[in-house]
Design a protein around this motif. Structure first.
Motif, PDB file in Angstrom:
ATOM      1  N   ASP A  75       0.847  -1.323  -0.052  1.00 32.92           N
ATOM      2  CA  ASP A  75       0.122   0.122   0.159  1.00 32.92           C
ATOM      3  C   ASP A  75       0.841   1.361   0.050  1.00 32.92           C
ATOM      4  OD1 ASP A  75      -2.258  -1.483  -0.193  1.00 32.92           O
ATOM      5  OD2 ASP A  75      -2.707  -1.213   1.957  1.00 32.92           O
ATOM      6  N   ALA A  76       1.780   1.281   0.887  1.00 28.00           N
ATOM      7  CA  ALA A  76       2.817   2.492   0.667  1.00 28.00           C
ATOM      8  C   ALA A  76       3.367   2.802  -0.492  1.00 28.00           C
ATOM      9  CB  ALA A  76       4.204   2.075   1.808  1.00 28.00           C
ATOM     10  N   PHE A  77       3.583   1.849  -1.506  1.00 30.15           N
ATOM     11  CA  PHE A  77       4.175   2.144  -2.707  1.00 30.15           C
ATOM     12  C   PHE A  77       2.980   2.254  -3.733  1.00 30.15           C
ATOM     13  CE2 PHE A  77       7.503   0.270  -0.392  1.00 30.15           C
ATOM     14  CZ  PHE A  77       8.606   0.910  -0.774  1.00 30.15           C
ATOM     15  N   GLY A  78       1.563   2.070  -3.394  1.00 33.43           N
ATOM     16  CA  GLY A  78       0.696   2.050  -4.513  1.00 33.43           C
ATOM     17  C   GLY A  78       0.491   0.995  -5.264  1.00 33.43           C
ATOM     18  N   LEU A  79       0.847  -0.193  -4.790  1.00 36.04           N
ATOM     19  CA  LEU A  79       0.978  -1.306  -5.406  1.00 36.04           C
ATOM     20  C   LEU A  79      -0.303  -2.396  -5.150  1.00 36.04           C
ATOM     21  CD1 LEU A  79       4.950  -1.969  -5.379  1.00 36.04           C
ATOM     22  CD2 LEU A  79       3.405  -0.980  -6.982  1.00 36.04           C
ATOM     23  N   VAL A  80      -0.746  -3.238  -5.968  1.00 29.11           N
ATOM     24  CA  VAL A  80      -1.641  -4.286  -5.760  1.00 29.11           C
ATOM     25  C   VAL A  80      -1.156  -5.610  -6.264  1.00 29.11           C
ATOM     26  CG1 VAL A  80      -3.366  -2.670  -5.340  1.00 29.11           C
ATOM     27  CG2 VAL A  80      -2.957  -3.788  -7.643  1.00 29.11           C
ATOM     28  N   LEU A  81      -1.505  -6.699  -5.656  1.00 28.35           N
ATOM     29  CA  LEU A  81      -1.351  -7.906  -6.002  1.00 28.35           C
ATOM     30  C   LEU A  81      -2.310  -8.434  -7.248  1.00 28.35           C
ATOM     31  CD1 LEU A  81      -0.553 -10.112  -2.929  1.00 28.35           C
ATOM     32  CD2 LEU A  81       1.314  -8.944  -4.409  1.00 28.35           C
ATOM     33  N   LEU A  82      -1.549  -9.149  -8.193  1.00 30.75           N
ATOM     34  CA  LEU A  82      -2.577  -9.708  -9.168  1.00 30.75           C
ATOM     35  C   LEU A  82      -2.691 -11.185  -8.832  1.00 30.75           C
ATOM     36  CD1 LEU A  82      -0.996  -8.157 -12.639  1.00 30.75           C
ATOM     37  CD2 LEU A  82      -2.842  -7.398 -11.258  1.00 30.75           C
ATOM     38  N   ALA A  83      -3.757 -11.821  -8.885  1.00 34.04           N
ATOM     39  CA  ALA A  83      -4.212 -13.207  -8.676  1.00 34.04           C
ATOM     40  C   ALA A  83      -3.495 -14.178  -9.165  1.00 34.04           C
ATOM     41  CB  ALA A  83      -5.608 -13.215  -8.468  1.00 34.04           C
ATOM     42  N   ASP A  84      -2.934 -15.076  -8.940  1.00 32.93           N
ATOM     43  CA  ASP A  84      -1.981 -16.169  -9.553  1.00 32.93           C
ATOM     44  C   ASP A  84      -3.155 -17.363  -9.547  1.00 32.93           C
ATOM     45  OD1 ASP A  84      -0.308 -18.075 -10.612  1.00 32.93           O
ATOM     46  OD2 ASP A  84       0.371 -18.657  -8.544  1.00 32.93           O
ATOM     47  N   ASP A  85      -4.301 -16.912 -10.671  1.00 36.41           N
ATOM     48  CA  ASP A  85      -5.345 -17.796 -10.899  1.00 36.41           C
ATOM     49  C   ASP A  85      -5.113 -19.064 -11.463  1.00 36.41           C
ATOM     50  OD1 ASP A  85      -4.846 -15.700 -12.940  1.00 36.41           O
ATOM     51  OD2 ASP A  85      -6.737 -16.339 -14.050  1.00 36.41           O
ATOM     52  N   LYS A  86      -3.976 -19.172 -12.053  1.00 34.52           N
ATOM     53  CA  LYS A  86      -3.769 -20.707 -12.672  1.00 34.52           C
ATOM     54  C   LYS A  86      -2.730 -21.498 -11.932  1.00 34.52           C
ATOM     55  CE  LYS A  86      -4.789 -19.393 -17.417  1.00 34.52           C
ATOM     56  NZ  LYS A  86      -4.292 -19.146 -18.839  1.00 34.52           N
ATOM     57  N   ASN A  87      -2.337 -20.865 -10.732  1.00 34.96           N
ATOM     58  CA  ASN A  87      -1.418 -21.590  -9.749  1.00 34.96           C
ATOM     59  C   ASN A  87      -0.094 -21.772 -10.236  1.00 34.96           C
ATOM     60  OD1 ASN A  87      -3.376 -21.878  -7.637  1.00 34.96           O
ATOM     61  ND2 ASN A  87      -4.583 -23.546  -8.866  1.00 34.96           N
ATOM     62  N   LEU A  88       0.485 -20.741 -10.661  1.00 35.23           N
ATOM     63  CA  LEU A  88       1.893 -20.984 -11.128  1.00 35.23           C
ATOM     64  C   LEU A  88       2.610 -21.255  -9.889  1.00 35.23           C
ATOM     65  CD1 LEU A  88       4.094 -20.750 -13.051  1.00 35.23           C
ATOM     66  CD2 LEU A  88       4.126 -18.237 -12.847  1.00 35.23           C
ATOM     67  N   GLN A  89       2.457 -20.884  -8.680  1.00 40.98           N
ATOM     68  CA  GLN A  89       3.436 -20.853  -7.674  1.00 40.98           C
ATOM     69  C   GLN A  89       3.189 -22.096  -6.916  1.00 40.98           C
ATOM     70  OE1 GLN A  89       5.725 -18.467  -7.472  1.00 40.98           O
ATOM     71  NE2 GLN A  89       4.914 -17.424  -9.367  1.00 40.98           N
ATOM     72  N   ASN A  90       4.252 -22.431  -6.231  1.00 45.46           N
ATOM     73  CA  ASN A  90       4.113 -23.582  -5.440  1.00 45.46           C
ATOM     74  C   ASN A  90       3.272 -23.532  -4.096  1.00 45.46           C
ATOM     75  OD1 ASN A  90       5.454 -25.366  -7.197  1.00 45.46           O
ATOM     76  ND2 ASN A  90       7.375 -25.181  -6.274  1.00 45.46           N
ATOM     77  N   ALA A  91       2.760 -24.519  -3.247  1.00 50.94           N
ATOM     78  CA  ALA A  91       2.098 -24.332  -2.265  1.00 50.94           C
ATOM     79  C   ALA A  91       2.938 -24.264  -0.981  1.00 50.94           C
ATOM     80  CB  ALA A  91       1.084 -25.667  -2.024  1.00 50.94           C
ATOM     81  N   ASP A  92       3.371 -22.960  -0.659  1.00 53.11           N
ATOM     82  CA  ASP A  92       4.122 -22.625   0.321  1.00 53.11           C
ATOM     83  C   ASP A  92       3.414 -22.449   1.484  1.00 53.11           C
ATOM     84  OD1 ASP A  92       6.972 -23.380   0.272  1.00 53.11           O
ATOM     85  OD2 ASP A  92       7.501 -21.786  -1.181  1.00 53.11           O
ATOM     86  N   TYR A  93       2.467 -23.090   1.871  1.00 55.56           N
ATOM     87  CA  TYR A  93       1.714 -23.043   3.248  1.00 55.56           C
ATOM     88  C   TYR A  93       2.539 -23.147   4.420  1.00 55.56           C
ATOM     89  CZ  TYR A  93      -2.632 -23.107   0.850  1.00 55.56           C
ATOM     90  OH  TYR A  93      -3.798 -22.584   0.016  1.00 55.56           O
ATOM     91  N   ILE A  94       2.400 -22.525   5.479  1.00 56.04           N
ATOM     92  CA  ILE A  94       3.313 -22.336   6.643  1.00 56.04           C
ATOM     93  C   ILE A  94       2.599 -23.804   7.425  1.00 56.04           C
ATOM     94  CG2 ILE A  94       3.780 -21.480   8.982  1.00 56.04           C
ATOM     95  CD1 ILE A  94       3.174 -18.748   7.048  1.00 56.04           C
ATOM     96  N   VAL A  95       4.121 -24.461   7.858  1.00 57.88           N
ATOM     97  CA  VAL A  95       3.740 -25.639   8.586  1.00 57.88           C
ATOM     98  C   VAL A  95       4.704 -25.705   9.454  1.00 57.88           C
ATOM     99  CG1 VAL A  95       2.701 -27.196   6.623  1.00 57.88           C
ATOM    100  CG2 VAL A  95       5.293 -26.895   6.845  1.00 57.88           C
ATOM    101  N   PRO A  96       4.417 -26.003  10.924  1.00 62.39           N
ATOM    102  CA  PRO A  96       5.421 -26.544  11.659  1.00 62.39           C
ATOM    103  C   PRO A  96       5.955 -27.999  11.601  1.00 62.39           C
ATOM    104  CG  PRO A  96       3.245 -26.130  12.968  1.00 62.39           C
ATOM    105  CD  PRO A  96       2.993 -26.386  11.456  1.00 62.39           C
ATOM    106  N   VAL A  97       7.333 -28.037  11.753  1.00 59.52           N
ATOM    107  CA  VAL A  97       7.954 -29.252  11.412  1.00 59.52           C
ATOM    108  C   VAL A  97       9.012 -29.521  13.013  1.00 59.52           C
ATOM    109  CG1 VAL A  97       9.837 -30.247  10.450  1.00 59.52           C
ATOM    110  CG2 VAL A  97       8.498 -28.656   9.236  1.00 59.52           C
ATOM    111  N   VAL A  98       8.791 -30.538  13.429  1.00 61.50           N
ATOM    112  CA  VAL A  98       9.015 -30.954  14.716  1.00 61.50           C
ATOM    113  C   VAL A  98       9.858 -32.168  14.631  1.00 61.50           C
ATOM    114  CG1 VAL A  98       6.843 -30.048  15.971  1.00 61.50           C
ATOM    115  CG2 VAL A  98       7.334 -32.483  15.683  1.00 61.50           C
ATOM    116  N   ASN A  99      10.833 -32.039  15.646  1.00 57.19           N
ATOM    117  CA  ASN A  99      11.644 -33.502  15.869  1.00 57.19           C
ATOM    118  C   ASN A  99      11.060 -34.503  16.710  1.00 57.19           C
ATOM    119  OD1 ASN A  99      13.625 -35.024  17.749  1.00 57.19           O
ATOM    120  ND2 ASN A  99      15.171 -34.275  16.331  1.00 57.19           N
TER     121      ASN A  99
END
Length: 314
Positions: A237-261
């Motif tokens: 917002d500070a730069f007057g920018l907006v995201l464009l939707a990745d509507d064809k799922n180019l990007q990988n599923a980098d969902y946040i997950v806890p990893v434990v020992n």
């Protein structure tokens, strides 16, 4: 009570003395088949940047509330903290599903291995868990929050060309100079993917970095038309920018997950404590938390505690 412990490279090297960083994994030590552990004192790892610090504090506060003692160890290098996680020197870390799957895959099968991460969350999680298990690691369930690569344009540019998605930009026929890291020229999720998946006419890559102030200013002033950033970037917002939707799922599923020992923090109690965050924390929430630290100069622990209290989790 959370205690932060900022580890230098030398300190963690000492922590892993005896060759843990290149020695046998927990699988080789026979610990993978042992019952999941439930240590009462847990070390939460952070990768040392704002978002990772916030997530580590959220995890630590939830575990404190569940009766565990915690401390946070900040190590800005996956090459160090991942072996420490395997070795039981770190017990819990916040990770990104597709990125961590690719990391473990390369570690197991070489740098040229076919990527394990994908835009499909279920497939990514299955691959990640199959890679993590033999190393004595347990990947807990992902929540709603995802920190993926994303592309932004100025709001004025979006209005002028009627853009809401990357598909819209491809269909517009506009020539696009992209502010990004220099690796964008070759990475399939970046310039090649934009051309192949969306038909976007990328005329060049301006190597100013991923989501840097310099990159955003280049788009803001019209030098470039689009910037590579992330979905949890709180400064758009500070730069007057907006995201464009990745509507064809180019990007990988980098969902946040806890990893434990597994041998130290693989219990159902740990999973339950951390799982309380899953239905609550959204991508938008995480962007807001990042903004409070980066722009408002609040401490990650204070921001995390306020958030959990506001959501009724503390």
């Amino acid at each position: 009570m959370i205690r932060r412990n900022l580890a230098t490279l030398a300190a963690l090297t000492a922590l892993l003395a005896g060759g843990c960083s290149s020695g046998p994994t927990l699988e080789d030590q026979g610990a993978v088949t042992a019952p999941p552990g439930d240590s009462k004192q847990l070390v939460i790892g952070s990768a040392g940047f704002t978002e990772s610090d916030l997530l580590a504090n959220l995890y630590a506060l939830l575990l404190d509330d569940a009766g565990y003692g915690t401390r946070i160890l900040s190590v800005a290098n996956r090459e160090l903290y991942e072996p420490a996680l395997e070795a039981g020197q770190i017990d819990v870390v916040p990770e990104y599903a597709a990125t961590f799957a690719d990391w473990l895959n390369a570690k197991a099968n070489g740098a040229d291995a076919t990527p394990a991460g994908s835009p499909d969350l279920d497939a990514t999680m299955a691959a990640l868990r199959s890679l993590a298990g033999p190393r004595g690691l347990v990947v807990l369930d992902p929540g709603k929050a995802v920190d993926q690569n994303a592309f932004a344009v100025t709001s004025a540019y979006a209005r002028t060309h009627r853009l809401r998605s990357l598909s819209d930009l491809g269909a517009s026929g506009q020539k696009v100079r992209l502010a990004a890291g220099d690796e964008c020229v070759q990475r399939p999720y970046c310039a090649p993917g934009l051309k192949k998946v969306y038909g976007i006419d990328v005329t060049g890559v301006d190597p100013k970095g991923v989501g840097t102030t310099q990159s955003k200013k280049a788009v803001q002033n019209g030098q470039d038309q689009m910037v590579l950033t992330t979905t949890t970037d709180a400064t758009l917002d500070a730069f007057g920018l907006v995201l464009l939707a990745d509507d064809k799922n180019l990007q990988n599923a980098d969902y946040i997950v806890p990893v434990v020992n597994r041998s130290r923090a693989g219990s159902a109690k740990v999973a339950e404590a951390l799982g309380r965050l899953n239905p609550v924390l959204t991508t938008e929430d995480l962007a807001s938390l990042n903004e409070q630290v980066d722009s408002w100069r609040r401490l990650p622990e204070d921001v995390a505690r306020t958030y959990l209290k506001d959501k009724g989790l503390l």
